[in-house]
Design a protein around this motif. Structure first.
Motif, mmCIF file in Angstrom:
data_model
loop_
_atom_site.group_PDB
_atom_site.id
_atom_site.type_symbol
_atom_site.label_atom_id
_atom_site.label_comp_id
_atom_site.label_asym_id
_atom_site.label_seq_id
_atom_site.Cartn_x
_atom_site.Cartn_y
_atom_site.Cartn_z
ATOM 1 N N VAL A 36 0.845 -1.194 0.000
ATOM 2 C CA VAL A 36 0.000 0.000 0.000
ATOM 3 C C VAL A 36 0.875 1.236 0.000
ATOM 4 C CG1 VAL A 36 -1.799 1.241 1.278
ATOM 5 C CG2 VAL A 36 -1.779 -1.254 1.287
ATOM 6 N N GLY A 37 0.590 2.186 -0.902
ATOM 7 C CA GLY A 37 1.221 3.501 -0.873
ATOM 8 C C GLY A 37 2.533 3.606 -1.615
ATOM 9 N N SER A 38 3.135 4.800 -1.503
ATOM 10 C CA SER A 38 4.416 5.100 -2.141
ATOM 11 C C SER A 38 5.304 5.813 -1.129
ATOM 12 C CB SER A 38 4.214 6.014 -3.354
ATOM 13 O OG SER A 38 3.207 5.512 -4.188
ATOM 14 N N PRO A 39 6.425 5.222 -0.731
ATOM 15 C CA PRO A 39 6.928 3.895 -1.127
ATOM 16 C C PRO A 39 6.021 2.777 -0.624
ATOM 17 C CG PRO A 39 8.202 4.776 0.708
ATOM 18 C CD PRO A 39 7.292 5.875 0.262
ATOM 19 N N PRO A 40 6.061 1.626 -1.301
ATOM 20 C CA PRO A 40 5.138 0.541 -0.972
ATOM 21 C C PRO A 40 5.341 -0.027 0.432
ATOM 22 C CG PRO A 40 6.271 0.126 -3.060
ATOM 23 C CD PRO A 40 6.960 1.281 -2.417
ATOM 24 N N ASN A 41 4.253 -0.194 1.123
ATOM 25 C CA ASN A 41 4.233 -0.710 2.482
ATOM 26 C C ASN A 41 3.617 -2.105 2.449
ATOM 27 O OD1 ASN A 41 3.301 -0.716 5.427
ATOM 28 N ND2 ASN A 41 4.315 1.279 5.210
ATOM 29 N N LYS A 42 4.412 -3.117 2.799
ATOM 30 C CA LYS A 42 3.949 -4.507 2.668
ATOM 31 C C LYS A 42 2.936 -4.858 3.758
ATOM 32 C CE LYS A 42 5.853 -9.179 2.353
ATOM 33 N NZ LYS A 42 7.084 -9.959 2.242
ATOM 34 N N ILE A 43 1.829 -5.414 3.316
ATOM 35 C CA ILE A 43 0.773 -5.765 4.268
ATOM 36 C C ILE A 43 0.247 -7.161 3.983
ATOM 37 C CG2 ILE A 43 -1.679 -5.260 4.723
ATOM 38 C CD1 ILE A 43 -0.735 -2.269 4.644
ATOM 39 N N LEU A 44 0.164 -7.990 5.031
ATOM 40 C CA LEU A 44 -0.452 -9.310 4.896
ATOM 41 C C LEU A 44 -1.932 -9.136 5.226
ATOM 42 C CD1 LEU A 44 0.164 -12.302 4.313
ATOM 43 C CD2 LEU A 44 0.397 -12.635 6.780
ATOM 44 N N ALA A 45 -2.780 -9.455 4.268
ATOM 45 C CA ALA A 45 -4.206 -9.191 4.433
ATOM 46 C C ALA A 45 -5.017 -10.444 4.186
ATOM 47 C CB ALA A 45 -4.646 -8.090 3.469
ATOM 48 N N ILE A 46 -6.193 -10.477 4.772
ATOM 49 C CA ILE A 46 -7.149 -11.550 4.512
ATOM 50 C C ILE A 46 -7.649 -11.380 3.078
ATOM 51 C CG2 ILE A 46 -9.462 -12.374 5.121
ATOM 52 C CD1 ILE A 46 -8.853 -11.237 7.999
ATOM 53 N N ALA A 47 -7.694 -12.468 2.304
ATOM 54 C CA ALA A 47 -8.276 -12.429 0.958
ATOM 55 C C ALA A 47 -9.677 -13.005 1.070
ATOM 56 C CB ALA A 47 -7.433 -13.257 -0.004
ATOM 57 N N ASP A 48 -10.688 -12.204 0.744
ATOM 58 C CA ASP A 48 -12.051 -12.622 1.059
ATOM 59 C C ASP A 48 -13.010 -12.436 -0.114
ATOM 60 O OD1 ASP A 48 -14.315 -13.399 2.415
ATOM 61 O OD2 ASP A 48 -14.578 -11.486 3.443
ATOM 62 N N THR A 49 -13.488 -13.555 -0.669
ATOM 63 C CA THR A 49 -14.477 -13.453 -1.743
ATOM 64 C C THR A 49 -15.867 -13.145 -1.190
ATOM 65 O OG1 THR A 49 -14.678 -15.866 -1.677
ATOM 66 C CG2 THR A 49 -13.331 -14.943 -3.436
ATOM 67 N N GLY A 50 -16.001 -13.076 0.135
ATOM 68 C CA GLY A 50 -17.309 -12.817 0.726
ATOM 69 C C GLY A 50 -17.528 -11.372 1.149
ATOM 70 N N SER A 51 -16.601 -10.462 0.784
ATOM 71 C CA SER A 51 -16.816 -9.049 1.098
ATOM 72 C C SER A 51 -16.133 -8.183 0.051
ATOM 73 C CB SER A 51 -16.315 -8.711 2.505
ATOM 74 O OG SER A 51 -14.910 -8.819 2.593
ATOM 75 N N ASP A 52 -16.363 -6.884 0.111
ATOM 76 C CA ASP A 52 -15.875 -5.988 -0.941
ATOM 77 C C ASP A 52 -14.776 -5.023 -0.503
ATOM 78 O OD1 ASP A 52 -17.626 -6.985 -2.895
ATOM 79 O OD2 ASP A 52 -19.247 -5.741 -2.134
ATOM 80 N N LEU A 53 -14.968 -4.354 0.614
ATOM 81 C CA LEU A 53 -14.051 -3.271 0.985
ATOM 82 C C LEU A 53 -12.621 -3.775 1.177
ATOM 83 C CD1 LEU A 53 -13.970 -0.185 1.783
ATOM 84 C CD2 LEU A 53 -14.114 -0.949 4.162
ATOM 85 N N ILE A 54 -11.661 -3.002 0.629
ATOM 86 C CA ILE A 54 -10.244 -3.239 0.893
ATOM 87 C C ILE A 54 -9.887 -2.302 2.037
ATOM 88 C CG2 ILE A 54 -7.902 -3.116 -0.082
ATOM 89 C CD1 ILE A 54 -9.351 -2.902 -2.897
ATOM 90 N N TRP A 55 -9.292 -2.795 3.098
ATOM 91 C CA TRP A 55 -8.897 -1.868 4.157
ATOM 92 C C TRP A 55 -7.642 -2.340 4.856
ATOM 93 C CZ3 TRP A 55 -8.695 -3.696 9.189
ATOM 94 C CH2 TRP A 55 -9.478 -4.805 9.511
ATOM 95 N N THR A 56 -6.971 -1.384 5.485
ATOM 96 C CA THR A 56 -5.813 -1.715 6.292
ATOM 97 C C THR A 56 -5.782 -0.782 7.489
ATOM 98 O OG1 THR A 56 -3.426 -1.991 6.291
ATOM 99 C CG2 THR A 56 -4.281 -0.204 4.957
ATOM 100 N N ASN A 57 -5.214 -1.255 8.579
ATOM 101 C CA ASN A 57 -5.100 -0.399 9.755
ATOM 102 C C ASN A 57 -4.099 0.719 9.489
ATOM 103 O OD1 ASN A 57 -6.955 -1.636 11.484
ATOM 104 N ND2 ASN A 57 -5.462 -3.227 12.022
ATOM 105 N N CYS A 58 -4.461 1.948 9.904
ATOM 106 C CA CYS A 58 -3.632 3.114 9.638
ATOM 107 C C CYS A 58 -3.235 3.806 10.935
ATOM 108 C CB CYS A 58 -4.398 4.119 8.774
ATOM 109 S SG CYS A 58 -4.567 3.593 7.063
ATOM 110 N N ASP A 59 -2.091 4.439 10.872
ATOM 111 C CA ASP A 59 -1.601 5.221 12.002
ATOM 112 C C ASP A 59 -2.225 6.618 11.964
ATOM 113 O OD1 ASP A 59 0.029 5.542 14.240
ATOM 114 O OD2 ASP A 59 1.620 6.472 13.065
ATOM 115 N N PRO A 60 -2.795 7.183 13.012
ATOM 116 C CA PRO A 60 -2.955 6.562 14.322
ATOM 117 C C PRO A 60 -4.158 5.632 14.376
ATOM 118 C CG PRO A 60 -3.854 8.789 14.353
ATOM 119 C CD PRO A 60 -3.322 8.550 12.959
#
Ligand SMILES: *[C@@H]1O[C@H](CO)[C@@H](O)[C@H](O)[C@H]1NC(C)=O
Ligand SMILES: *[C@@H]1O[C@H](CO)[C@@H](O)[C@H](O)[C@H]1NC(C)=O
Ligand SMILES: *[C@@H]1O[C@H](CO)[C@@H](O)[C@H](O)[C@H]1NC(C)=O
Ligand SMILES: *[C@@H]1O[C@H](CO)[C@@H](O)[C@H](O)[C@H]1NC(C)=O
Length: 464
Positions: free
Chosen positions: A114-138
């Motif tokens: 995610v972002g520039s420079p790229p921030n590596k994130i391990l995320a759940i891959a879910d065919t049962g939902s739509d929104l892409i999200w990640t926890n953000c600071d703060p």
């Protein structure tokens, strides 16, 4: 001769790598790309528990599966209530449906940057939902995660979306009010079926994928949830979620034309006793050209308009065992619709379909029936004294003109005590084609042509 040949090969390699560099600089690949899809119980997963046997992992997966089936059906019940004849439905009460998706009850993970420079994130891959999200600071009220938080202030491509933006209007719930708020930040509230939730800013960002071939592809301007509050049954190993559903905010819908509106996956068997559970293999998630499923063995069926746009729904028109049709009863939900979901382990059928199927299986399988001590499985056979050449009959699922023939390993799972159990259950009235039934098929989703394709494939050895 040999030397010149290897020089030629070197030239070719050089040329190829130059091509790859050029391709990796292009933001919109037209040829497609593939990423690893990591099963939570595989060697590559941070949740892998070496102390458990394959059957023990399977039992834990069956428990999660029952919970997920329950939650998915709860997601549908507001829709069912809304379409009940008495409610005089005019389509005005469809707002809250999509938000009720399932948290933590996941089976697959994927890496995104995610972002520039790229921030590596391990995320759940879910065919049962739509929104892409990640926890953000703060993250004021967030579940504890192992990975560092994504800091949007350190990304040059991050920008908050406004209440007046079209992605904001596609969210099931926001804090946006009247017309005077069109230019304020779009604050979303995404609530899951079990009460878990994420709250944050809907934002535009560049997403980058590390492909199986080792290159990177990036997509600017993807709408995602920058979560500043996330609570509930999320897991500390994952820092977010990638929605792969059919709704407008899912990754596949957003990448749209850049991936020809197509994605596919090929799931390797996760719990088969015969498989080497310590083999370092992953399943594959493909987008674009690699997601085309054709060839002699491929069968296709239309995606039907289900009650919830997020879910991939097809029409199950019949089942056969060893070539003989099962007389399914008209009861249950009756419409034949079945959701294809990678995050549910077992397959769920309404009693009007499952009971006649079980009866047929009992007649054709001449083995003693045993009871599952925990009741996780509804039909088990004692295979401890079965002949070495014993084979389970083929179960075929018929979707219109297409027949998907399940292998024994798609329909039966082995237990530690010498039992083999049908990997199908009744659940709470919702029909779901689970991931055991989908293993070793290359399954393609074409969101433009609105069709699903299955081709029998050895997913561990074939590079899709
Ligand atoms: C309900 O869905 C219809 C069709 O998808 C859409 O036109 C309408 O705006 C939706 N209503 C609400 C309140 O979201
Ligand atoms: C970004 O995406 C949104 C909707 O997805 C679109 O309205 C907007 O024009 C895009 N912006 C750019 C710069 O491409
Ligand atoms: C299973 O795979 C691991 C790792 O690839 C290997 O070391 C081991 O020998 C394999 N075991 C069997 C029984 O094939
Ligand atoms: C599994 O494969 C990945 C990627 O190829 C590698 O990074 C990792 O070290 C491997 N793990 C084991 C236990 O072999």
């Amino acid at each position: 001769m040999a030397a010149s040949a290897s020089f030629a090969a070197l030239d070719l390699l050089l040329l190829l790598s130059l091509c790859l560099i050029v391709i990796s600089l292009k933001p919109m690949p037209t040829n497609g790309f593939a990423v690893d899809l990591i099963h939570r119980d595989s060697l590559r997963s941070p949740l892998y528990d070496a102390s458990l046997s394959a059957p023990q992992r399977l039992r834990a997966a069956a428990r999660r599966s029952h919970a997920r089936a329950e939650l998915l059906s709860r997601t549908l019940s507001p829709a069912r209530a809304a379409t009940a004849p008495s409610s005089d439905n005019d389509g005005s009460n469809n707002g809250s449906i999509e938000s009720e998706v399932v948290a933590n009850n996941f089976e697959y993970l994927m890496t995104i940057h995610v972002g520039s420079p790229p921030n590596k994130i391990l995320a759940i891959a879910d065919t049962g939902s739509d929104l892409i999200w990640t926890n953000c600071d703060p993250c004021q009220q967030c579940y504890q995660q192992d990975a560092p938080l994504f800091d949007p202030r350190s990304s040059s491509t991050y920008s908050d979306l406004t209440c007046g933006s079209s992605p904001c209007s596609q969210l099931p719930a926001t804090e946006c009010g009247g017309v005077d708020q069109q230019s304020s930040a779009c604050k979303y509230v995404y609530t899951y079926g079990d009460g878990s939730h994420t709250v944050g800013n809907l934002a535009s960002e560049t997403l980058t994928f590390q492909t199986v071939g080792g290159r990177r592809v990036n997509f600017p301007n993807v709408s995602f949830g920058c979560s500043h509050e996330s609570q509930g049954t999320f897991d500390r190993h994952s820092a977010g979620l990638v929605g792969l559903g059919g709704g407008p905010l899912s990754l596949v819908s957003q990448l749209g034309p850049a991936i020809q509106h197509k994605f596919s996956y090929c799931l390797i068997p996760s719990y088969a006793a015969a498989a080497n559970s310590s083999a370092n293999l992953t399943s594959r998630l493909s987008f674009g050209a690699g997601a085309v499923v054709d060839g002699r063995d491929a069968v296709s069926m239309p995606l039907v308009d289900g009650e919830v746009q997020t879910f991939y729904t097809v029409s199950l028109d019949g089942i056969s065992v060893g070539g003989e049709d099962v007389d399914v009863q008209g009861g249950g939900s009756g419409d034949g619709n079945i959701i294809v979901d990678s995050g549910t382990t077992l397959t769920y059928l309404v009693p009007g379909v499952l009971r006649p199927l079980e009866a047929k299986l009992k007649r054709s399988i001449q083995l003693p029936i045993v009871k599952d001590p925990e009741g996780l499985f509804e039909l088990c056979f004692d295979i401890s004294n079965a002949a070495s050449d014993f084979e389970f009959p083929e179960i075929a699922l018929r979707f219109g003109a297409a027949a998907v023939v399940l292998s024994a390993s798609n329909a039966f799972v082995r237990q530690e005590d010498g039992a083999a159990c049908l990997a199908m259950a009744t659940g709470s009235g919702l029909s779901i084609l689970g991931n055991i039934a989908q293993q070793n098929f290359h399954i393609g989703y074409d969101l433009q042509e609105r069709k699903l394709s299955f081709a029998k494939t050895d997913c561990a050895t074939t590079s899709i």
